[in-house]
Write an enzyme that holds these catalytic residues in place. Structure first.
Site, short mmCIF file in Angstrom:
data_model
loop_
_atom_site.label_atom_id
_atom_site.label_comp_id
_atom_site.label_asym_id
_atom_site.label_seq_id
_atom_site.Cartn_x
_atom_site.Cartn_y
_atom_site.Cartn_z
N TYR A 131 5.45 7.01 3.84
CA TYR A 131 5.09 5.96 4.67
C TYR A 131 3.82 6.54 5.47
CZ TYR A 131 8.72 2.63 3.43
OH TYR A 131 9.60 1.85 2.86
N GLU A 183 1.38 -3.99 -4.32
CA GLU A 183 0.60 -5.16 -3.41
C GLU A 183 -0.52 -4.81 -2.75
OE1 GLU A 183 5.31 -7.14 -2.14
OE2 GLU A 183 4.03 -6.02 -0.84
N HIS A 204 10.14 -6.14 10.24
CA HIS A 204 9.96 -4.94 9.64
C HIS A 204 11.37 -4.17 9.89
CE1 HIS A 204 5.59 -5.53 9.83
NE2 HIS A 204 5.72 -4.89 8.56
N ASN A 238 0.84 -1.58 -0.86
CA ASN A 238 2.47 -1.24 -1.12
C ASN A 238 2.70 -1.38 -2.42
OD1 ASN A 238 4.75 -0.69 0.25
ND2 ASN A 238 5.32 -2.76 0.91
N ARG A 270 -4.43 -2.51 2.70
CA ARG A 270 -3.38 -1.50 2.47
C ARG A 270 -2.67 -2.04 1.19
NH1 ARG A 270 2.20 -2.24 3.77
NH2 ARG A 270 2.40 0.05 3.52
N TYR A 304 16.20 1.81 -0.61
CA TYR A 304 15.47 0.68 0.01
C TYR A 304 14.68 -0.36 -1.19
CZ TYR A 304 12.27 -2.11 2.94
OH TYR A 304 11.61 -3.07 3.45
N LYS A 305 13.92 0.40 -1.99
CA LYS A 305 13.22 -0.23 -2.89
C LYS A 305 14.05 -0.77 -4.11
CE LYS A 305 8.85 2.11 -1.82
NZ LYS A 305 8.11 0.93 -1.36
#
Lengths: 316, 358
Positions: free
Chosen positions: B38, B270, B198, B230, B228, B321-322
């Site tokens: 990140y 994204e 978040h 993602n 950005r 997390y993903k």
């Protein structure tokens, strides 16, 4: 609908009262302006005798107007800068460089009631507020403190709008600030714009009456993120000395000198332009470096930060 | 510019979604290096960059018609995917104006906007040729549209949209149209502040990423949008991977094998952009989703090899997390055949102008 700077042409000038000048600005290319709204300001570049001044003025035009913007500028008696230029030098037809509108004083739309207090020329941001509130229908009131003779000056923008009260310095006509604040229902948001002394008096009264900080809003122009005193910086690896002007960032000056500096956001957030600082003291304005890193003084973010005093030497 | 739409393709059921060669070549591949972590990877959203999708502020591609239809199906099943808090009406009109002006200027063959004036109260006529829509309405009067202005225009745009109201030096997610999300819920997040929504992201809080990003966004300027990328991964080309419908897609993760990973596993990128809105001072947050199968990506040699390396070295917290844990080994086994270990140039460019045959 993107861009950074605009060319604006002065379409009309009018002295609406002693020391108050109304300026109507249109897009120099004949096109449309970006829409702007309640509380927005525009920064104009005004070529003074010694240097270019970048002054911010509240837009008093209709919210969302794209045919023309209007500002009202008060002549500051001691000013040799922007307001003097507008009153003494500005001509109809002249083209000015301007930034896109900014807004550091937007109304809070979750408010149950909107209460505005203006001192003198501080009425300007509220002219666009009133237009928006009339459209949205939110309950609102504007209290204006000014000279008795100035009451009619703003009639063309008030257009008979309800909810406006006038006060001046005579017995029976002064605004009782504590009484006004005490009478407001919970959920009211307070906005003030006026001379520093008035702002401080209202802020103190609001604090004394127990208003939460989140419901009290005071207009200030603080958009000059990158500008400041001019200074010099030496780029040690490139062997180049750059002069950083008042209206440009250190990064702008480095790029102007043809030296490549990595950068991304140009707003002090991403950290990409962090550059080793070999000599000199930085005035840090970024959001990236920690308090410890600032104290250590080994890094600077040239996109927003400047020299506190004297010359900087960068490892670049 | 002509776009060959694929109006019949589907993002559910028989999943007939496919990318043309041109769509693969313009895919916004997100990995410039062999490792991923990140960062506040925000840059100005200007009309340039390593992928063609950056050339217009709001990208329209061959999937436009099918994607709008999939969005309508999701909304029909769950109208709560579009929510707008009452104080956001100005921001709704800001969004409608921005999208109609941008789309009609960038795609004049597809969209047109005729205005009798710019102010509220003016009559506007909007034409959307791909969807066969024409609508005359009064700008500023919601009663003259078939639904509220934000829903009206975002039903006609690819991707998700959130609007963040700015107050108290914070951002609040006070409106959204969310039908192609990577497993987050507008119903859950609506009204939350920036730090609240978040909250679940691992590792990034510790490095102060969100404090910096919030401060930066509070200063976002009108006319200077930023962007950005993602990413995550999705099994089957499915747009609606929502928590609400988890039973419909969650089990697909168990269907991946080293043999079918090339067709089943999709990289989901994204393109997130952020726009200061002029009247409301809110921030519009479009989240444009691009899907490409591992088969698609491996036709670009650099991308196949790089994806193998990024996924091989991804921190365990991010894998969890993903939601990749279940099928990552199978995907890596499939990708390994496309990675010869040779050094890859830094950057996300494909490095090719045509693709190897399928």
């Amino acid at each position: 609908m993107t861009g950074e700077t605009l060319k604006l042409k002065v379409a009309a000038l009018a002295d609406i009262a002693p020391g108050l000048r109304h300026v109507r600005l249109v897009a120099a290319d004949g096109g449309k302006l970006p829409p702007a709204a309640a509380g927005a300001h525009v920064q104009l570049a005004l070529a003074g005798a010694a240097r270019t001044y970048r002054n911010a003025y509240s837009l008093v035009s209709r919210p969302g107007a794209r045919d023309a913007w209007e500002i009202i500028v008060r002549r500051v008696p001691t000013s040799r800068g922007g307001s003097a230029y507008i009153h003494e030098c500005l001509q109809v037809g002249e083209v000015l460089e301007a930034g896109w509108p900014g807004n550091l004083f937007a109304p809070v739309r979750t408010a149950r009631r909107q209460l505005m207090i203006a001192g003198g020329i501080g009425i300007t941001p509220f002219l666009s507020y009133l237009a928006e509130f009339a459209f949205s229908g939110v309950e609102h009131a504007l209290h204006v403190c000014c000279r008795e003779s100035e009451q009619q000056v703003f009639d063309p923008w008030l257009a008979g709008r309800p909810g406006v009260s006038w006060y001046w310095d005579a017995d029976g006509h002064r605004l009782d600030i504590p009484a006004l604040l005490a009478a407001q229902p919970a959920g009211t948001h307070l906005y003030l714009c006026g001379p520093a002394a008035m702002n401080e008096e209202v802020l103190a009264a609001a604090a004394a009456a127990g208003w939460p900080d989140t419901h009290v809003h005071c207009e200030h122009f603080g958009s000059a993120l990158s500008g400041g005193e001019a200074f010099r910086a030496f780029l040690a690896r490139s062997g180049v000395e750059v002069e950083v002007g008042e209206d440009e960032s250190l990064l702008d000056a480095i790029e102007r000198a043809g030296v490549n500096a990595p950068c991304l956001c140009r707003g002090g957030a991403c950290g990409v332009c962090a550059t080793p600082l070999l000599e000199g003291e930085a005035e840090h304005r970024d959001h990236f470096l920690s308090a410890e890193e600032r104290a250590a003084g080994l890094l600077i973010m040239p996109c927003v930060s400047r020299a506190r005093a004297g010359r900087l030497v960068l490892d670049l | 510019m002509t776009i060959a739409f694929k109006p019949e393709e589907t993002f559910r059921g028989d999943y007939t979604y496919r990318n043309s060669d041109a769509a693969v070549l313009r895919f916004p591949f997100p990995f410039p290096e062999d490792r991923y972590m990140y960062s506040v990877n925000i840059e100005p959203h200007v009309r340039s960059g390593p992928s063609d999708v950056f050339m217009r502020p709001f990208d329209v591609d061959e999937h436009y018609i099918a994607e709008c239809r999939d969005k309508a199906i999701t909304l029909e099943r769950d109208p709560g995917r579009c929510q707008v808090l009452p104080h956001m009406m100005l921001a709704q009109w800001d969004t409608l104006e921005l999208l109609m002006e941008s789309l009609s200027a960038d795609y004049p063959a597809l969209f047109s906007l005729v205005k009798e004036g710019d102010d509220f109260g003016s009559r506007w006529t909007w034409t959307n040729r791909p969807l066969g829509l024409e609508q005359s309405f009064i700008f500023g009067d919601p009663a003259t549209l078939p639904c509220e202005p934000f829903e009206y225009i975002t039903r006609q745009a690819q991707g998700d949209f959130a609007i963040c109201d700015q107050r108290d030096n914070n951002l609040y997610m006070d409106a959204g149209m969310v039908t192609s999300q990577a497993d987050w819920s507008l119903e859950f997040d609506v009204g939350m502040s920036f730090m609240e929504w978040h909250g679940p992201v691992p590792l990034a809080h510790q490095t102060g990423v969100f404090e910096r990003a919030l401060k930066y966004l509070l200063m976002l300027r009108l006319g200077q949008p930023v962007r950005r990328l993602n990413w995550t991964m999705t099994i089957n080309p499915r747009l609606d991977t929502s928590p609400e419908n988890f039973p419909e897609w969650g089990t697909d993760r168990a269907s991946v094998t080293p043999d079918n990973a090339g067709q089943k596993v999709h990289l989901r990128v994204e393109l997130q952009t952020l726009w200061r809105l002029p009247r409301s001072n809110a921030i519009l947050f479009p989240i444009r989703c691009y899907l490409a199968s591992l088969d698609d990506l491996a036709r670009v040699p650099k991308w196949g090899a790089r994806l193998h390396r990024v996924l091989s070295s991804l921190p365990r917290e991010l894998v969890e997390y993903k939601g990749l844990t279940r099928y990552l080994p199978a995907a890596l086994e499939w990708l390994a055949q496309h990675d010869d270990g040779a050094e890859l140039p830094v950057g996300t460019e494909s490095g090719v102008t045509t693709l190897a045959p399928r």
